[in-house]
Structure formats: C-alpha cells, structure tokens
Scaffold this motif. Structure first.
Motif, PDB file in Angstrom:
ATOM      1  N   ALA A  38      -4.254  -5.829 127.544  1.00  0.00           N
ATOM      2  CA  ALA A  38      -4.541  -5.548 126.140  1.00  0.00           C
ATOM      3  C   ALA A  38      -3.691  -4.393 125.616  1.00  0.00           C
ATOM      4  N   VAL A  39      -3.533  -3.341 126.409  1.00  0.00           N
ATOM      5  CA  VAL A  39      -2.724  -2.190 125.996  1.00  0.00           C
ATOM      6  C   VAL A  39      -1.257  -2.617 125.854  1.00  0.00           C
ATOM      7  N   LYS A  40      -0.776  -3.400 126.790  1.00  0.00           N
ATOM      8  CA  LYS A  40       0.609  -3.887 126.715  1.00  0.00           C
ATOM      9  C   LYS A  40       0.814  -4.737 125.463  1.00  0.00           C
ATOM     10  N   TYR A  41      -0.141  -5.584 125.158  1.00  0.00           N
ATOM     11  CA  TYR A  41      -0.043  -6.444 123.988  1.00  0.00           C
ATOM     12  C   TYR A  41      -0.041  -5.622 122.697  1.00  0.00           C
ATOM     13  N   ALA A  42      -0.760  -4.523 122.691  1.00  0.00           N
ATOM     14  CA  ALA A  42      -0.835  -3.660 121.503  1.00  0.00           C
ATOM     15  C   ALA A  42       0.499  -2.994 121.190  1.00  0.00           C
ATOM     16  N   GLN A  43       1.373  -2.917 122.158  1.00  0.00           N
ATOM     17  CA  GLN A  43       2.674  -2.280 121.940  1.00  0.00           C
ATOM     18  C   GLN A  43       3.496  -2.988 120.867  1.00  0.00           C
ATOM     19  N   ARG A  44       3.227  -4.261 120.633  1.00  0.00           N
ATOM     20  CA  ARG A  44       3.976  -4.992 119.598  1.00  0.00           C
ATOM     21  C   ARG A  44       3.714  -4.390 118.219  1.00  0.00           C
ATOM     22  N   PHE A  45       2.514  -3.861 117.992  1.00  0.00           N
ATOM     23  CA  PHE A  45       2.220  -3.227 116.709  1.00  0.00           C
ATOM     24  C   PHE A  45       2.987  -1.914 116.572  1.00  0.00           C
ATOM     25  N   ILE A  46       3.033  -1.161 117.640  1.00  0.00           N
ATOM     26  CA  ILE A  46       3.759   0.110 117.639  1.00  0.00           C
ATOM     27  C   ILE A  46       5.246  -0.141 117.391  1.00  0.00           C
ATOM     28  N   ARG A  47       5.807  -1.178 118.010  1.00  0.00           N
ATOM     29  CA  ARG A  47       7.225  -1.517 117.787  1.00  0.00           C
ATOM     30  C   ARG A  47       7.488  -1.876 116.326  1.00  0.00           C
ATOM     31  N   ARG A  48       6.472  -2.370 115.630  1.00  0.00           N
ATOM     32  CA  ARG A  48       6.605  -2.738 114.215  1.00  0.00           C
ATOM     33  C   ARG A  48       6.224  -1.587 113.282  1.00  0.00           C
ATOM     34  N   GLN A  49       6.086  -0.399 113.856  1.00  0.00           N
ATOM     35  CA  GLN A  49       5.733   0.798 113.077  1.00  0.00           C
ATOM     36  C   GLN A  49       4.346   0.675 112.440  1.00  0.00           C
ATOM     37  N   GLN A  50       3.434  -0.016 113.114  1.00  0.00           N
ATOM     38  CA  GLN A  50       2.068  -0.160 112.641  1.00  0.00           C
ATOM     39  C   GLN A  50       1.125   0.610 113.557  1.00  0.00           C
ATOM     40  N   GLU A  51      -0.093   0.818 113.087  1.00  0.00           N
ATOM     41  CA  GLU A  51      -1.113   1.377 113.958  1.00  0.00           C
ATOM     42  C   GLU A  51      -1.453   0.353 115.028  1.00  0.00           C
ATOM     43  N   ALA A  52      -1.864   0.835 116.186  1.00  0.00           N
ATOM     44  CA  ALA A  52      -2.312  -0.049 117.262  1.00  0.00           C
ATOM     45  C   ALA A  52      -3.696   0.402 117.701  1.00  0.00           C
ATOM     46  N   TRP A  53      -4.609  -0.562 117.775  1.00  0.00           N
ATOM     47  CA  TRP A  53      -5.991  -0.285 118.154  1.00  0.00           C
ATOM     48  C   TRP A  53      -6.387  -1.154 119.335  1.00  0.00           C
ATOM     49  N   LEU A  54      -7.102  -0.556 120.247  1.00  0.00           N
ATOM     50  CA  LEU A  54      -7.726  -1.280 121.345  1.00  0.00           C
ATOM     51  C   LEU A  54      -9.214  -1.335 121.040  1.00  0.00           C
ATOM     52  N   ASN A  55      -9.680  -2.512 120.684  1.00  0.00           N
ATOM     53  CA  ASN A  55     -11.093  -2.723 120.365  1.00  0.00           C
ATOM     54  C   ASN A  55     -11.800  -3.160 121.647  1.00  0.00           C
ATOM     55  N   VAL A  56     -12.879  -2.462 121.978  1.00  0.00           N
ATOM     56  CA  VAL A  56     -13.584  -2.675 123.231  1.00  0.00           C
ATOM     57  C   VAL A  56     -14.980  -3.231 122.935  1.00  0.00           C
ATOM     58  N   TYR A  57     -15.357  -4.255 123.702  1.00  0.00           N
ATOM     59  CA  TYR A  57     -16.628  -4.943 123.481  1.00  0.00           C
ATOM     60  C   TYR A  57     -17.363  -5.145 124.792  1.00  0.00           C
ATOM     61  N   GLU A  58     -18.660  -5.292 124.684  1.00  0.00           N
ATOM     62  CA  GLU A  58     -19.494  -5.760 125.786  1.00  0.00           C
ATOM     63  C   GLU A  58     -19.762  -7.234 125.507  1.00  0.00           C
ATOM     64  N   PHE A  59     -19.484  -8.065 126.505  1.00  0.00           N
ATOM     65  CA  PHE A  59     -19.662  -9.508 126.365  1.00  0.00           C
ATOM     66  C   PHE A  59     -20.802  -9.934 127.279  1.00  0.00           C
ATOM     67  N   MET A  60     -21.910 -10.355 126.682  1.00  0.00           N
ATOM     68  CA  MET A  60     -23.085 -10.810 127.427  1.00  0.00           C
ATOM     69  C   MET A  60     -23.233 -12.300 127.140  1.00  0.00           C
ATOM     70  N   PHE A  61     -22.937 -13.102 128.129  1.00  0.00           N
ATOM     71  CA  PHE A  61     -22.707 -14.526 127.917  1.00  0.00           C
ATOM     72  C   PHE A  61     -23.353 -15.340 129.031  1.00  0.00           C
ATOM     73  N   GLU A  62     -24.131 -16.313 128.654  1.00  0.00           N
ATOM     74  CA  GLU A  62     -24.722 -17.254 129.610  1.00  0.00           C
ATOM     75  C   GLU A  62     -23.979 -18.586 129.438  1.00  0.00           C
ATOM     76  N   PRO A  63     -23.040 -18.908 130.340  1.00  0.00           N
ATOM     77  CA  PRO A  63     -22.196 -20.098 130.166  1.00  0.00           C
ATOM     78  C   PRO A  63     -22.957 -21.397 129.928  1.00  0.00           C
ATOM     79  N   SER A  64     -24.119 -21.546 130.535  1.00  0.00           N
ATOM     80  CA  SER A  64     -24.852 -22.806 130.398  1.00  0.00           C
ATOM     81  C   SER A  64     -25.397 -23.028 128.983  1.00  0.00           C
ATOM     82  N   GLU A  65     -25.412 -21.983 128.165  1.00  0.00           N
ATOM     83  CA  GLU A  65     -25.948 -22.095 126.809  1.00  0.00           C
ATOM     84  C   GLU A  65     -24.896 -22.450 125.765  1.00  0.00           C
ATOM     85  N   TRP A  66     -23.637 -22.529 126.182  1.00  0.00           N
ATOM     86  CA  TRP A  66     -22.538 -22.732 125.245  1.00  0.00           C
ATOM     87  C   TRP A  66     -21.607 -23.832 125.751  1.00  0.00           C
ATOM     88  N   LYS A  67     -20.849 -24.388 124.839  1.00  0.00           N
ATOM     89  CA  LYS A  67     -19.850 -25.385 125.222  1.00  0.00           C
ATOM     90  C   LYS A  67     -18.587 -24.625 125.643  1.00  0.00           C
TER      91      LYS A  67
END
Length: 156
Positions: A38-67
């Motif tokens: 994710a950090v490596k991917y964010a470098q593309r924004f920095i190369r374009r002179q844009q802000e770069a953000w790393l958004n962090v999430y908690e993913f609580m997922f029960e696979p059997s409940e979703w397709k």
C-alpha cells in the motif's frame, strides 16, 4: 484483519460510487493486507505532486455470509476473470473478490495476450512465475458498510 487503501485523499467512509470501471476485479473499493504494498502504491501520488494518504481499516468478515470469489494463483480462472473485468464484460455479482494484482509485469503480459500476441498457454506460462501480491475488491456497498471500519488515515 487490517486492510490498507492508498489514495490522494483521506477516505473515512468508502463507497462504491466513486470507484473506477475496468479494473482487475471490476468496480469496487480496492484494499490490500500488505502494508508495504500500500505504501509503495501511494508513491504514485507523490510522483504526481499530490498528497498521499494511507487509509487503514479493520476488516471483520465472515466469508460464508457473502458472495466471495478468491484466487490463490495467476491461473486460467484469474486470467479469464481479469480479462472480462478489464474489457467491461463482467456481469458477476460477487460482494468481494480477493486475489493477485496485475502489477506492471503482469499488465505487460496481459496486454500482449489481449493483442493476440500471446496464446492463453503462453500467457499463463509467463504469469506462473509472478508472486501475487494481494488485493481485496469490495464490490458491495452493504459489505463495505457492515464489515470495514476506518481506523486512521496517515499522510505519507
């Protein structure tokens, strides 16, 4: 599990509406469980002179409940699915798709395949040596709302 999304903005409340079409796994909110990826991917924004953000999430997922569709390798099923999604021909209704990213090397191979320069067998032969990174493409707003909780956004 922690998941990361790189962007040029803070994303506290992700949605499907702002997602782009014709990506590896179709329209959805893309994340990875690999911090360095994710950090490596964010470098593309920095190369374009844009802000770069790393958004962090908690993913609580029960696979059997979703397709769910999950790819564990760059194989024929992955190739067919990515080809359909990138061509705008995907009509599946998966809530989430998990699997390898078409990185720069993979994209070059896919481009040669799409142009007819490589056969399916040749393409798969080249792809089998690539170690997949990972991406989670959440394609359902309901899944986003119920399973993904924003923790923080770090400016890089």
């Amino acid at each position: 599990m922690k998941l990361y999304h790189s962007s040029n903005v803070r994303v506290e409340k992700p949605d499907i509406v702002h997602s782009r079409e014709y990506l590896d796994f179709g329209k959805g909110y893309y994340l990875t469980s690999l911090h360095d990826q994710a950090v490596k991917y964010a470098q593309r924004f920095i190369r374009r002179q844009q802000e770069a953000w790393l958004n962090v999430y908690e993913f609580m997922f029960e696979p059997s409940e979703w397709k769910l569709l999950e790819f564990t390798a760059y194989d024929k099923e992955w190739l067919d699915f990515v080809s359909n999604c990138r061509a705008g021909k995907d009509d599946s209704d998966y809530d989430i798709v998990i699997g390898g990213i078409a990185n720069d090397k993979v994209i070059q191979t896919l481009d040669r395949y799409f142009e007819g320069e490589l056969s399916e067998g040749d393409t798969l032969g080249l792809l089998k040596f690539e170690k997949p990174n990972n991406q989670y493409c959440i394609r359902s707003q309901k899944l986003l709302d119920e399973c993904l909780k924003h923790i923080e956004s770090q400016r890089l």
